[in-house]
Design an enzyme around this catalytic site. Structure first.
Site, short mmCIF file in Angstrom:
data_model
loop_
_atom_site.label_atom_id
_atom_site.label_comp_id
_atom_site.label_asym_id
_atom_site.label_seq_id
_atom_site.Cartn_x
_atom_site.Cartn_y
_atom_site.Cartn_z
N CYS A 161 0.84 -1.20 0.00
CA CYS A 161 0.00 0.00 0.00
C CYS A 161 0.87 1.25 0.00
O CYS A 161 0.60 2.21 -0.73
CB CYS A 161 -0.93 -0.01 1.20
SG CYS A 161 -2.04 1.41 1.24
N CYS A 173 -6.17 -2.84 6.94
CA CYS A 173 -7.11 -1.72 6.80
C CYS A 173 -8.45 -2.13 6.20
O CYS A 173 -9.50 -1.66 6.63
CB CYS A 173 -6.46 -0.63 5.96
SG CYS A 173 -5.84 -1.18 4.36
#
Length: 361
Positions: A99, A195
């Site tokens: 990410c 997340c």
């Protein structure tokens, strides 16, 4: 006029204070909120909506504009697809590293530059120095919170366009700043876990995307002890959730995952937290992503982490052999996990890192 900086606003306390610090230093500051995941919208409680509201509230308090952008497609293509493919192979990936590399310091950086930014900033606990078009990465002052492990795969060119405003502060200092300023995020809990999973159980989440293949749990001696739900649900060194307590002719010592045989779909376990099968002398890693000019200095003696928050471990990196490196440690290492990352350090500097491919017992 001072440079324009666009801060990645997550709706958390760290990015909130990062934006304030930059403003105090005289930068032209704007915020940007990234939406990287679509599928939380059908829940009664939507974390992304709450985070956006908090980011907007902070930007209003600091009197800076807030941009929003949806990177869900980029995230799916560049991060989540990799995450699933690694789990399908029975490995344990780390999506935070991808990410940062693909979204925060690539898609976000390019978007910010298109909006006229000179730099981006984030609320990461890290430090950097910039020499021309190259950035070098260093550990944060707060060693407990240092996030260089997750930033090792970012391109040096991206680091040269990045400011880490909170790298010289500790977490308690950041919370105190936010409290004194009356920022709405001052007492917000740190986000933990992956997340995009949020509050869901990990097993439930993975089952939505990958077909689980149950199989046998065996002792290292080959005795069948039970059934596993699918190799993807287990990681090396895991103790909880094995469901094999109270076996005849065995001690009360807990069982640990020591190996996963993908070919036979077998989960191997052993008793005792100090079992030799939990330890490795070294590992084989893939090509090293270097953040410092050390690739021509191999073999290299330095330090490494094979997981976040691990104490730095002395090691030696071999020259490449078919794009693979042998890394041997000064002392045996517990529960090294293929699919995770090894990250190298020399004192406070992060030298880079690589994906762990195999362990060497």
């Amino acid at each position: 006029m001072k440079a324009k900086v666009i801060v990645g606003m997550s709706g958390g306390v760290d990015s909130s204070v990062a934006a304030w610090l930059l403003k105090e230093q005289g930068y032209q500051v704007e915020g940007l909120f990234m939406k990287n995941w679509e599928q939380d919208d059908h829940n009664d409680y939507c974390p992304a909506a709450k985070d956006l509201a908090d980011a907007q509230a902070v930007c209003n308090q600091l009197r800076i504009p807030l941009h929003t952008v949806n990177f869900s497609k980029e995230y799916w293509d560049r991060v989540f697809a990799y995450f699933l493919s690694e789990y399908e192979k029975g490995r344990t990936p780390n999506p935070d590293v991808l990410c940062n590399k693909e979204i925060k310091f690539n898609a976000f950086l390019n978007h910010a530059l298109n909006l006229g930014a000179d730099y981006i900033a984030t609320g990461h606990y890290a430090k950097n120095t910039i020499e021309g078009s190259i950035g070098y990465l260093f550990k944060a002052k707060d060693r407990e919170k240092d996030q260089t492990y997750f930033l090792h795969a970012v391109e040096p060119e991206a680091l040269s366009k990045t400011i880490f405003p909170i790298g010289d502060f500790t977490k308690p200092q950041i919370r105190e700043f936010a409290k004194q300023l009356g920022l709405v995020t001052h007492a917000k809990k740190d986000s933990t876990g992956i997340c995009f999973i949020g509050e869901k159980r990990f097993k439930t989440f993975l089952n939505e995307f990958i077909l689980a293949k149950p199989g046998e749990i065996k002792s290292t001696g080959g005795k069948t002890l039970g059934q596993h739900d699918g190799l993807m649900f287990y990681t090396l060194g895991q103790r909880q959730g094995l469901g094999i307590g109270g076996l005849q002719n065995s001690t009360d010592e807990p069982w640990y995952v020591v190996d996963k045989d993908i070919a036979s779909n077998t989960l191997y376990v052993a008793q005792g937290s100090q079992h030799p099968m939990l330890y490795s002398q070294g590992l084989i890693c893939g090509p090293i992503h270097w953040l410092a000019d050390y690739e021509n200095h191999l073999p290299l003696t330095c330090f490494a982490k094979t997981r976040y928050r691990q104490t730095d471990q002395a090691c030696m990196i071999s020259p490449p052999d078919n794009n693979l490196h042998y890394v041997m440690f000064s002392s045996p290492q517990r529960a090294i996990t293929p699919g995770q990352f090894i990250v190298f350090y020399e004192k406070n500097q992060c030298l880079g890192g690589a994906t762990i491919e195999q362990i060497i017992r």
